[in-house]
Design a protein around this motif. Structure first.
Motif, short mmCIF file in Angstrom:
data_model
loop_
_atom_site.label_atom_id
_atom_site.label_comp_id
_atom_site.label_asym_id
_atom_site.label_seq_id
_atom_site.Cartn_x
_atom_site.Cartn_y
_atom_site.Cartn_z
N PHE A 284 75.46 -19.12 -16.01
CA PHE A 284 75.05 -17.83 -15.44
C PHE A 284 74.16 -18.06 -14.22
N GLU A 285 74.09 -17.02 -13.39
CA GLU A 285 73.08 -16.93 -12.35
C GLU A 285 72.82 -15.46 -12.08
N PHE A 286 71.56 -15.12 -12.00
CA PHE A 286 71.12 -13.79 -11.62
C PHE A 286 70.25 -13.93 -10.37
N PHE A 287 70.43 -13.01 -9.43
CA PHE A 287 69.62 -13.13 -8.23
C PHE A 287 69.20 -11.76 -7.73
N ARG A 288 68.06 -11.77 -7.05
CA ARG A 288 67.57 -10.61 -6.31
C ARG A 288 67.16 -11.09 -4.93
N ASN A 289 67.45 -10.26 -3.92
CA ASN A 289 67.18 -10.67 -2.55
C ASN A 289 66.77 -9.44 -1.75
N ASN A 290 65.72 -9.58 -0.95
CA ASN A 290 65.24 -8.43 -0.19
C ASN A 290 66.27 -7.93 0.82
N ALA A 291 67.27 -8.77 1.17
CA ALA A 291 68.32 -8.32 2.08
C ALA A 291 69.12 -7.17 1.48
N ARG A 295 63.12 -0.92 1.68
CA ARG A 295 61.74 -1.30 1.96
C ARG A 295 60.79 -0.65 0.96
N ASN A 296 59.74 -1.38 0.67
CA ASN A 296 58.65 -0.83 -0.10
C ASN A 296 57.99 0.28 0.70
N PHE A 297 57.51 1.31 -0.01
CA PHE A 297 56.87 2.44 0.66
C PHE A 297 55.70 1.99 1.52
N PHE A 298 54.98 0.95 1.06
CA PHE A 298 53.82 0.46 1.79
C PHE A 298 54.16 -0.64 2.78
N ASN A 299 55.44 -0.80 3.06
CA ASN A 299 55.90 -1.83 3.99
C ASN A 299 56.83 -1.21 5.03
N PRO A 300 56.30 -0.26 5.84
CA PRO A 300 57.16 0.44 6.80
C PRO A 300 57.42 -0.40 8.05
N LYS A 301 58.39 0.01 8.84
CA LYS A 301 58.62 -0.61 10.14
C LYS A 301 57.45 -0.23 11.05
N PRO A 302 57.10 -1.04 12.03
CA PRO A 302 57.81 -2.22 12.54
C PRO A 302 57.38 -3.54 11.86
N ASP A 303 56.54 -3.47 10.82
CA ASP A 303 56.15 -4.71 10.17
C ASP A 303 57.37 -5.38 9.54
N PRO A 304 57.37 -6.71 9.47
CA PRO A 304 58.51 -7.41 8.84
C PRO A 304 58.66 -6.99 7.37
N GLN A 305 59.90 -6.95 6.92
CA GLN A 305 60.14 -6.60 5.51
C GLN A 305 59.62 -7.71 4.61
N THR A 306 58.98 -7.29 3.53
CA THR A 306 58.43 -8.25 2.59
C THR A 306 59.54 -9.10 1.98
N ALA A 307 59.34 -10.41 2.00
CA ALA A 307 60.35 -11.33 1.47
C ALA A 307 60.34 -11.30 -0.06
N PHE A 308 61.53 -11.30 -0.63
CA PHE A 308 61.65 -11.42 -2.08
C PHE A 308 63.00 -12.07 -2.39
N ARG A 309 62.94 -13.28 -2.93
CA ARG A 309 64.17 -13.98 -3.32
C ARG A 309 63.93 -14.61 -4.69
N ASN A 310 64.73 -14.20 -5.64
CA ASN A 310 64.58 -14.70 -7.01
C ASN A 310 65.95 -15.10 -7.53
N ASN A 311 66.06 -16.35 -7.92
CA ASN A 311 67.29 -16.87 -8.51
C ASN A 311 66.98 -17.42 -9.90
N GLN A 312 67.68 -16.93 -10.91
CA GLN A 312 67.60 -17.47 -12.26
C GLN A 312 69.00 -17.94 -12.65
N PHE A 313 69.08 -19.18 -13.11
CA PHE A 313 70.37 -19.79 -13.34
C PHE A 313 70.27 -20.74 -14.52
N GLY A 314 71.40 -21.08 -15.08
CA GLY A 314 71.39 -22.01 -16.20
C GLY A 314 72.68 -21.97 -16.97
N GLY A 315 72.62 -22.48 -18.18
CA GLY A 315 73.80 -22.52 -19.02
C GLY A 315 73.47 -23.05 -20.40
#
Length: 692
Positions: A284-291, A295-315
């Motif tokens: 299995f693999e589960f992932f979340r990616n800010n792409a 956007r978070n309500f407290f992270n408006p433009k023009p500031d860069p979008q908050t990075a979030f990358r989470n991968n969980q994998f295994g077997g």
């Protein structure tokens, strides 16, 4: 719960052990000798289940000496017994799983019931009505849901299917624990629920009053009394993960019988999967990616979008080594998380520093050469005093986790079975906003390396159809530290001497500029609560012996537990430096500060003993009494070099081992816990049960 490892403990009362207390201990010791003479000593916490019932003829008369056999569908391993003079039978300490139960006796037709599911700590009742010889064999299928009719234990079991099907944030098994009646947790799902100080509360008990078992052996962190696996590191994130693929089922018990003790809350008994005669596996693999995220309500433009990358994998993979005899199961789960935490701050502008004449202190000059503050990126007028931030910054954080578990089950024969299991978890976390006002600027995260080892081995011995003994040994080691991200930086290399004496306390001091005319300037340095670390080691030796005597199912056992916590807590040792203004900082003019000193190392240990005896008495087929008595002796917490002290009103602070103080506090010898309960099957059809 061993919490004394990092603090001095102050207790005023210093009585000695009374003769009566000694007498009680002698009486219990003598009783233990009698019990242990009958049972090869060692848990009282089973990770298996039972099948029991009564065999009758078509007229309702009980039938003795009927051979009852339970065959595990997955492994093909069988267990047999015979009914007693009251027609009752018990097959104790069966591996969890699905069984086929048959009953046979000359002169009667064979009886078979399929799909009998044995769950952890459960008693599955299978009553049999044999037809006379010449009738067709009876083959039935057990109902999918059956009310337990013989125990007064409350709580519930989270089944294999629920574990596999329910969506769980972060694949964290602790989120399951609030699914049973009587359990409540923090609505946010945080690791320590507010006001409870634990993962969840059972029937109003403190959240850290629960006892966590993995395959029946200790899984507790001896310091916090939280599960060593999935306990949080920094930022409330689990430092290691028990692979969900390896969980067979979870029993959450309260109002339990005498074989369970140690805690006033719930018993959380997790059973891991075993191999079968067929190979099974998963990837299995589960992932979340800010792409893919809004956007978070407290992270408006023009500031860069908050990075979030989470991968969980295994077997996982399980199957036979030798069919119908030896089986294996292995599971791995990894996690790679990269996130960004956005914040704004007011930092010194290089133009402001130049306007103030630059630094006149050589230590401060060398510190500024290390660029302790990021360069401002939001233009402001020099010395702007409106409180507007001049910096938008993203602080990087990470969480790398590797967890694996392996299990071997071996059946020497029907009367001798062995199970061994090993878990290893390793993680490295780095997060800002640590406890006690950690810094939000890059470079000052709290880094948390964690390593967890758990090993258990269980040996099951059938002396006869009515006598079963199980010996179990467990080892649990939890190693976790909290350190500043710049832990390799020795401030003495720039001439900054705060009194540190070793590399353990390296890292920039916490530096504050508090009253500058421009307002609050962002502090530098990691939180003062670090460094700190501990190694918790638990040894457990346990034994339970089951003995069926007609309508009585007796069970008794003994448990020994040794907990050792080796820790240090150097909070404030790096020091704090206070300056009133940026100008004072540049000149090295302090307005205050502090630095802690002393030896914070503690090596605490505790030896605890427990014994129990219980009787499940089937007064009638529909009425069962559960009687028991448990004794727990929680040993006095001690320190390997007597680095504990106590307060005596007459003498002041007295160190253990001096001034007539031989131990930290008085022993508690009177922890006897009688149990009495009843389960009444009102209809005799396992539909409605009254428990008390």
């Amino acid at each position: 719960m061993n919490r004394a490892c990092q603090t001095q403990v102050t207790i005023i009362d210093l009585p000695t052990i009374t003769q009566r207390a000694r007498k009680r201990w002698v009486i219990f010791a003598a009783a233990s000798v009698v019990i242990l003479a009958l049972a090869v000593p060692l848990s009282a916490q089973t990770f298996r289940g039972n099948i029991l019932g009564t065999v009758t003829d078509p007229n309702g008369a009980v039938i003795p000496e009927v051979t009852v056999t339970a065959k595990n569908v997955g492994t093909g391993i069988e267990r047999s017994t015979v009914t007693d003079s009251s027609g009752n039978y018990t097959l104790a300490e069966l591996q969890t799983g699905t069984y086929v139960v048959t009953a046979q006796k000359p002169g009667f037709a064979k009886y078979q019931i399929d799909n009998v599911v044995v769950e952890v700590t459960s008693e599955k009742r299978v009553d049999v009505e044999l037809s006379v010889a010449g009738s067709e064999a009876v083959v039935l299928v057990a109902p999918a849901a059956q009310v337990e009719t013989t125990t007064n234990t409350l709580g519930g079991t989270i089944s294999t299917k629920a574990v596999a099907d329910l969506p769980v944030n972060g694949r964290d098994f602790t989120k399951f624990l609030v699914l049973v009646p009587g359990a409540t947790g923090d609505p946010s799902g945080a690791t320590d629920s507010p006001g409870s100080f634990g993962l969840f509360s059972a029937n109003g008990n403190r959240g850290r009053a629960n006892n966590y078992l993995l395959d029946g052996t200790d899984m507790n962190d001896g310091y916090r009394n939280l599960p060593a696996i999935n306990e949080a590191g920094v930022f409330g994130t689990p430092a290691t993960i028990l692979p969900i693929e390896a969980i067979s089922e979870v029993a959450v018990l309260s109002n339990f019988e005498a074989e369970y003790g140690r805690n006033s809350g719930a018993v959380v008994n997790i059973v891991t999967k075993s191999g079968t005669n067929e190979f099974h596996g998963s990837v299995f693999e589960f992932f979340r990616n800010n792409a893919l995220d809004a956007r978070n309500f407290f992270n408006p433009k023009p500031d860069p979008q908050t990075a979030f990358r989470n991968n969980q994998f295994g077997g996982s993979l399980g199957g036979p080594i030798i069919r119908k005899r030896t089986f294996f199961y292995f599971a791995y789960e990894g996690q790679r998380e990269r996130v960004g935490l956005n914040s704004t701050a007011r930092v010194p502008d290089p133009r402001e520093i130049a306007a103030l004449g630059g630094t006149t202190n050589p230590v401060i000059a060398r510190l500024l050469a290390r660029n302790p503050w990021p360069a401002p990126n939001r233009p402001l007028p020099l010395f702007d005093d409106t409180g507007t931030p001049n910096l938008f910054v993203t602080t990087r954080a990470l969480n790398d986790v590797d967890s694996m578990i392996g299990k071997i089950d071996h059946s020497f024969n029907e009367k001798n079975q062995l199970t061994a299991r090993y878990f290893f978890g390793n993680s490295n976390q780095s997060f800002p906003l640590a406890i006690l006002a950690g810094n939000v600027l890059p470079g000052y995260n709290t880094v948390t390396p964690t390593r967890v080892n758990l090993f258990s081995i269980s040996y099951l011995k059938l002396f006869s159809n009515t006598k079963v003994n199980e010996m179990r040994f467990g080892y649990n080691r939890f190693d976790e530290g909290f350190f500043p991200e710049d832990q390799n930086f020795d401030p003495r290399t720039i001439g900054l001497n705060t009194g540190i004496v070793g590399s353990q306390d390296f890292g920039l001091p916490f530096i504050r500029i508090r009253n500058d005319p421009v307002g609050s300037i962002a502090s530098i340095g990691a939180t003062l609560s670090v460094p700190r670390a501990r190694v918790d080691t638990n040894w457990q030796a346990i034994d339970n012996f089951s003995w069926k005597l007609d309508r009585h199912d007796l069970k008794f056992g003994y448990e020994f537990r040794r907990t050792f916590v080796n820790a240090f807590f150097d909070a404030g040792y790096r020091g704090r430096l206070d300056f009133d203004s940026l100008a004072d900082f540049l000149s090295g003019t302090l307005s205050g500060g502090r630095s802690a000193r002393g030896d914070s190392r503690r090596g605490t240990f505790q030896n605890s003993h427990a014994g129990f005896i219980q009787d499940t008495f089937r007064w009638r087929p529909s009425v069962t009494f559960n009687l028991g008595l448990r004794y727990d002796y929680m040993g006095v917490i001690a320190e390997e070099r007597n680095r504990f002290s106590n307060f005596d009103p007459a003498s002041g602070l007295v160190q253990v081992g001096t001034g007539g103080l031989d131990k930290l506090y008085n022993s508690d010898w009177n922890n006897f816990s009688p149990r009495i309960g009843v389960a009444w099957d009102l209809t005799g059809k396992s539909k409605t049960v009254l428990r008390a």
